[in-house]
Scaffold this motif. Sequence first.
Motif, short mmCIF file in Angstrom:
data_model
loop_
_atom_site.label_atom_id
_atom_site.label_comp_id
_atom_site.label_asym_id
_atom_site.label_seq_id
_atom_site.Cartn_x
_atom_site.Cartn_y
_atom_site.Cartn_z
N UNK A 1 18.69 -25.16 -32.46
CA UNK A 1 19.46 -26.07 -33.31
C UNK A 1 19.62 -27.45 -32.67
N UNK A 2 19.69 -27.48 -31.34
CA UNK A 2 19.72 -28.78 -30.64
C UNK A 2 18.43 -29.55 -30.91
N UNK A 3 17.29 -28.84 -30.85
CA UNK A 3 16.00 -29.50 -31.09
C UNK A 3 15.89 -29.98 -32.54
N UNK A 4 16.43 -29.19 -33.46
CA UNK A 4 16.44 -29.63 -34.86
C UNK A 4 17.27 -30.91 -35.00
N UNK A 5 18.39 -30.97 -34.29
CA UNK A 5 19.23 -32.17 -34.32
C UNK A 5 18.53 -33.37 -33.69
N UNK A 6 17.64 -33.11 -32.72
CA UNK A 6 16.88 -34.18 -32.09
C UNK A 6 15.76 -34.70 -33.00
N UNK A 7 15.53 -34.00 -34.11
CA UNK A 7 14.54 -34.46 -35.07
C UNK A 7 13.21 -33.75 -35.03
N UNK A 8 13.10 -32.67 -34.25
CA UNK A 8 11.83 -31.94 -34.20
C UNK A 8 11.65 -31.15 -35.49
N UNK A 9 10.44 -31.16 -36.06
CA UNK A 9 10.19 -30.38 -37.28
C UNK A 9 10.18 -28.89 -36.98
N UNK A 10 10.46 -28.08 -37.97
CA UNK A 10 10.58 -26.63 -37.79
C UNK A 10 9.38 -25.99 -37.10
N UNK A 11 8.13 -26.32 -37.46
CA UNK A 11 7.00 -25.66 -36.79
C UNK A 11 6.91 -25.96 -35.29
N UNK A 12 7.46 -27.11 -34.87
CA UNK A 12 7.37 -27.50 -33.46
C UNK A 12 8.51 -26.96 -32.62
N UNK A 13 9.60 -26.56 -33.27
CA UNK A 13 10.80 -26.18 -32.51
C UNK A 13 10.52 -25.02 -31.56
N UNK A 14 9.80 -24.00 -32.03
CA UNK A 14 9.53 -22.85 -31.18
C UNK A 14 8.77 -23.22 -29.92
N UNK A 15 7.76 -24.09 -30.06
CA UNK A 15 6.96 -24.48 -28.90
C UNK A 15 7.75 -25.33 -27.92
N UNK A 16 8.53 -26.26 -28.45
CA UNK A 16 9.33 -27.12 -27.56
C UNK A 16 10.43 -26.29 -26.89
N UNK A 17 11.01 -25.36 -27.63
CA UNK A 17 12.07 -24.51 -27.07
C UNK A 17 11.55 -23.66 -25.91
N UNK A 18 10.26 -23.31 -25.93
CA UNK A 18 9.67 -22.50 -24.87
C UNK A 18 9.38 -23.30 -23.61
N UNK A 19 9.28 -24.63 -23.74
CA UNK A 19 8.80 -25.46 -22.64
C UNK A 19 9.67 -25.40 -21.38
N UNK A 20 11.00 -25.57 -21.46
CA UNK A 20 11.79 -25.58 -20.22
C UNK A 20 11.65 -24.32 -19.38
#
Length: 441
Positions: free
Chosen positions: A274-293
Amino acid sequence: MSAKNATSARSAISESAVLKKVTRRLLPFIGICYIILYLDRTNIGVAALQMNDELAISASAFGFAAGVYFWSYTLCEPFSNYILTRIGTRVWISRIMITWGLVTIATAAVSNEFWLIIARVLLGFAEAGFSPGMLYFVSRWFPAARRGVAMSWIVSFICLSGLLTPLLTGILDSFDGLGGLSGWRWLFILTGIPAVAMGIIFYAVIRNTPREAKFLEPAEREWLQGVIDQEDAQNAHTAHNFSAGIRAARVWVLISVFICVTFSLNGLQIWFPQMLAALGFPSPAIGWVAALPSLVAIVPMVLWNRHSDKTGERPGHFVAAACVAALGFAVAALTVHTPAVAVAAFCVAAIGIYSAMAVFITMPSSFLAGAALAAGFGLINGLGNIGGYLGPQVTGWIKDLTGEFSAAILVFGGAMALAAVITGLLWRSTRNTTKRASVEA
């Protein structure tokens, strides 16, 4: 096993070969169990992307539902580990995995906020004892000098579980409407099934101690069991019974440290999509960005834990890692309007928090042994997971109050800084006590 027999066994076998066998046989399997565990812990964060709107759940209510699981988890954790010491890891961990899988599957049927809360409470009851039980199990198979590396394997698999976040977000879209069920309902079903299956496999594959290991030669079993028994016996400064682990003063200090760690870690894991969604990331990208850290954290965490093993030092390594986490969270909080910088800062925070956690879980075995170690693990992991409730809940309150996440992220950093301070004070106190004892001797 006598010291003479242990020495004789050691001369007849290769110690490194035995430990490599144990590592290859046990750690990947345990790692897969942890991946399934963290699927179970993070699925609600991904499900919230659909579930909260469908069930009309506010940010505060979601934070409560996500975190209430830790109430029942905390209540049952020490008792669960006591049962484990009586009936063995094999039976008890199998039971835990099967029941938590069934509860996760049943969560797909909830129809409102009330039943979601009930499902989360039941999940806490079902899962209580898994993490401390597994950490105790590892301590029964690896000598003290190798436990840091063994624990870093476990945390590496926890980090790798982030790779499945894109799969979870994909389930929301790909399965949405299949069989008349929403995607978030399929998410709970499909993340519960692996836990049930692995619980059955765990019972078939795992044995409680090296003495029972059929994959080792008799001399190898004798040597490894002898080393573990000798290390327990040589911890003359502490009793080995279950109640001694509960009474140990350092256990209660470490509980406060772990509350800080789980506050930040679980708050981040539950709310990060939900933080990534608030940062403006589109739904398909959220999973990949969330895995990065978590993926970025793996190599630094393993290297840091190996250095801790090599030096034999734990508290200082924890303090340094916790400070890195605090810095990363602080930068992320101040750059929430610059998504690329914020994600990079979250990666730094993840390096710090996962490295700190990997070192932390080796610390109780430096002053506890036997059943006392099981008690210590259970108490630290149980009461320490109060932070697992507070992190998601406080984040929800702050989000409802301010409309954004920056203040909550800053609190995550403050919690890790506090963990560093408490551990530093404990480290200093322990060193001073040791010095006084040496002088008096």
